[in-house]
Scaffold this active site. Structure first.
Site, mmCIF file in Angstrom:
data_model
loop_
_atom_site.group_PDB
_atom_site.id
_atom_site.type_symbol
_atom_site.label_atom_id
_atom_site.label_comp_id
_atom_site.label_asym_id
_atom_site.label_seq_id
_atom_site.Cartn_x
_atom_site.Cartn_y
_atom_site.Cartn_z
ATOM 1 N N GLY A 40 45.147 -10.787 17.583
ATOM 2 C CA GLY A 40 45.605 -12.046 18.133
ATOM 3 C C GLY A 40 46.593 -11.875 19.271
ATOM 4 N N ALA A 56 41.588 -10.936 13.071
ATOM 5 C CA ALA A 56 40.812 -10.791 11.834
ATOM 6 C C ALA A 56 41.654 -10.659 10.578
ATOM 7 C CB ALA A 56 39.870 -9.591 11.949
ATOM 8 N N HIS A 57 42.827 -10.034 10.679
ATOM 9 C CA HIS A 57 43.565 -9.736 9.443
ATOM 10 C C HIS A 57 44.188 -10.974 8.814
ATOM 11 C CE1 HIS A 57 47.942 -9.661 10.678
ATOM 12 N NE2 HIS A 57 47.370 -9.708 11.862
ATOM 13 N N THR A 94 36.090 1.460 24.855
ATOM 14 C CA THR A 94 35.025 1.475 23.853
ATOM 15 C C THR A 94 35.367 0.531 22.706
ATOM 16 O OG1 THR A 94 34.497 3.767 24.385
ATOM 17 C CG2 THR A 94 33.730 2.938 22.255
ATOM 18 N N CYS A 142 56.490 -10.995 12.558
ATOM 19 C CA CYS A 142 57.014 -10.214 13.678
ATOM 20 C C CYS A 142 58.523 -10.355 13.798
ATOM 21 C CB CYS A 142 56.355 -10.669 14.985
ATOM 22 S SG CYS A 142 54.556 -10.643 14.929
#
Length: 390
Positions: free
Chosen positions: A74, A206-207, A243, A331
């Site tokens: 994010g 995703a987490h 990648t 955070c």
């Protein structure tokens, strides 16, 4: 206390990776390990998995596959949206203002400040009410031809408040200004359709929805001007060189689909637990206030401010008692300063030092809530006694 006796109540910080997601990722750590940019068979296998994941995520968000850009999470999605769109709009039409709110996640606010300090943009703040919500009329009054980008958080990570994104995006569309929203918290609990929302860009990680850490996505509506901020190869339509992390991207797609499959039932369950938790805290602890909107908030999110309580002390007490909670953004945990978000919505430092965020998830049970309600009043009172002594 053993680990299996602990109670995790910090799902807004991160979630455990679902078993189904782990199983989906495993083949891409071993047998199917190719680089999706390679032309040989192994590369084609990886590319096929990558593009299938892109299609699945696009379908879940109501987007086109080519509108999904994979990132490391994010934070990177927010960075790419703000820098990429602001710089592109400056290059395209000379726009130099960025509008955000004072309650954004630091991934947005710190990026905006750097654009101001280093690149010469002007950052202006859209006011929020006492719940942390933006009035579309206030936004309308601030936008002008110099505005390069508007970024307003969808669901606040610290106080859970939901913003009226459809109305805010409509104001930006009316003014011809790109609109980005940080939906990192909301995607785990709300069905998001980027077309219905009307946004130009939207960030997810995703987490937050039982996927792996270190992977996210940015939706960028087709036709939106955006420059890359990570240059090199031509991956991700030239917008994010490097990648792609195929195992984690596959896991993110699996996690998002799994989340949406049971979203309605899980939302109802979590909302009932959350409401019971809020009622229990407000009825048993003096000098406490619910923070954020009482109704327009995430279904799993409860947040409070306690007068004359130091949040870090409270968190340490709760941790010792076996409960994992937060004072706000993960955070910011450990920061002894008053919460910027609570100050922005009108709390004095006497209250803003005592923020507590309790967020529920798939592992949360009624017993967990009762146990927590049994411990919290004494924890708050002990922290107040320490505060008076000091």
């Amino acid at each position: 206390m053993t680990w299996d006796e602990r109670v995790y109540l910090d799902y807004a910080a991160t979630t455990p990776v679902a078993d189904r997601v782990i199983r989906a990722m495993l083949p891409f750590f071993g047998g199917t390990f190719g680089n999706p940019s390679s032309v040989h068979f192994e590369g084609q296998q990886a590319e096929a998995a990558l593009e299938e994941a892109r299609e699945r995520i696009a379908r879940a968000l109501g987007a086109k596959p080519r509108e999904i850009i994979f990132t490391s999470g994010g934070t990177e999605s927010d960075n790419l949206a703000l820098r990429g769109i602001a710089l592109a709009e400056h290059q395209r039409r000379g726009a130099y203002r960025i509008l955000i709110t004072p309650v954004e996640h630091h991934a947005v606010s710190a990026t905006a400040r750097q654009l101001q300090d280093v690149f010469g943009f002007i950052v202006d703040y859209v006011p929020v009410d006492s719940y942390g919500r933006v009035d579309p009329d206030d936004l309308r009054g601030l936008i002008d031809s110099s505005t390069a980008l508007v970024s307003i958080i969808h669901a606040n990570n610290e106080i859970g408040t939901l913003n009226p994104i459809v109305e805010l995006a409509a104001v930006c569309a009316e003014k011809g200004v790109p609109f980005h929203t940080d939906a990192v918290q909301s995607v785990a609990h709300l069905r998001l359709d980027v077309r219905a929302l009307g946004v130009s860009a939207l960030s997810i990680g995703a987490h937050k929805f039982y996927g792996p850490k270190g992977v996210g996505a940015l939706y960028v509506r087709q036709g939106t001007s955006i420059l890359p901020i990570q240059t090199g190869g031509a991956q991700e339509r030239g917008l994010r060189a490097g990648t792609e992390n195929v195992p984690l991207i596959v896991g993110m797609a699996e996690a998002l689909e799994w989340t949406l499959e049971t979203l309605d039932q899980e939302t109802q369950r979590l909302r009932a637990l959350r409401d019971h938790l809020i009622e229990g805290i407000l009825n048993t602890i003096p000098r406490v206030r619910l923070t954020g909107h009482p109704i327009e908030r995430l279904p799993n999110h409860a947040s409070f401010a306690f007068e004359n309580v130091e949040a870090n002390a409270l968190l340490m007490y709760l941790d010792h008692a076996g409960f994992a909670c937060s004072s706000g953004s993960a955070c910011k945990t450990g920061n002894p300063e008053p919460s910027e978000v609570l100050q922005a919505i009108g709390f004095t430092s006497q209250w803003a030092m005592g923020g507590l965020r309790v967020t529920l998830g798939r592992g949360t049970t009624q017993d967990h809530i009762e146990r927590f309600l049994g411990v919290l009043p004494a924890a708050v009172e002990k922290c107040r006694v320490v505060s008076r002594v000091n």
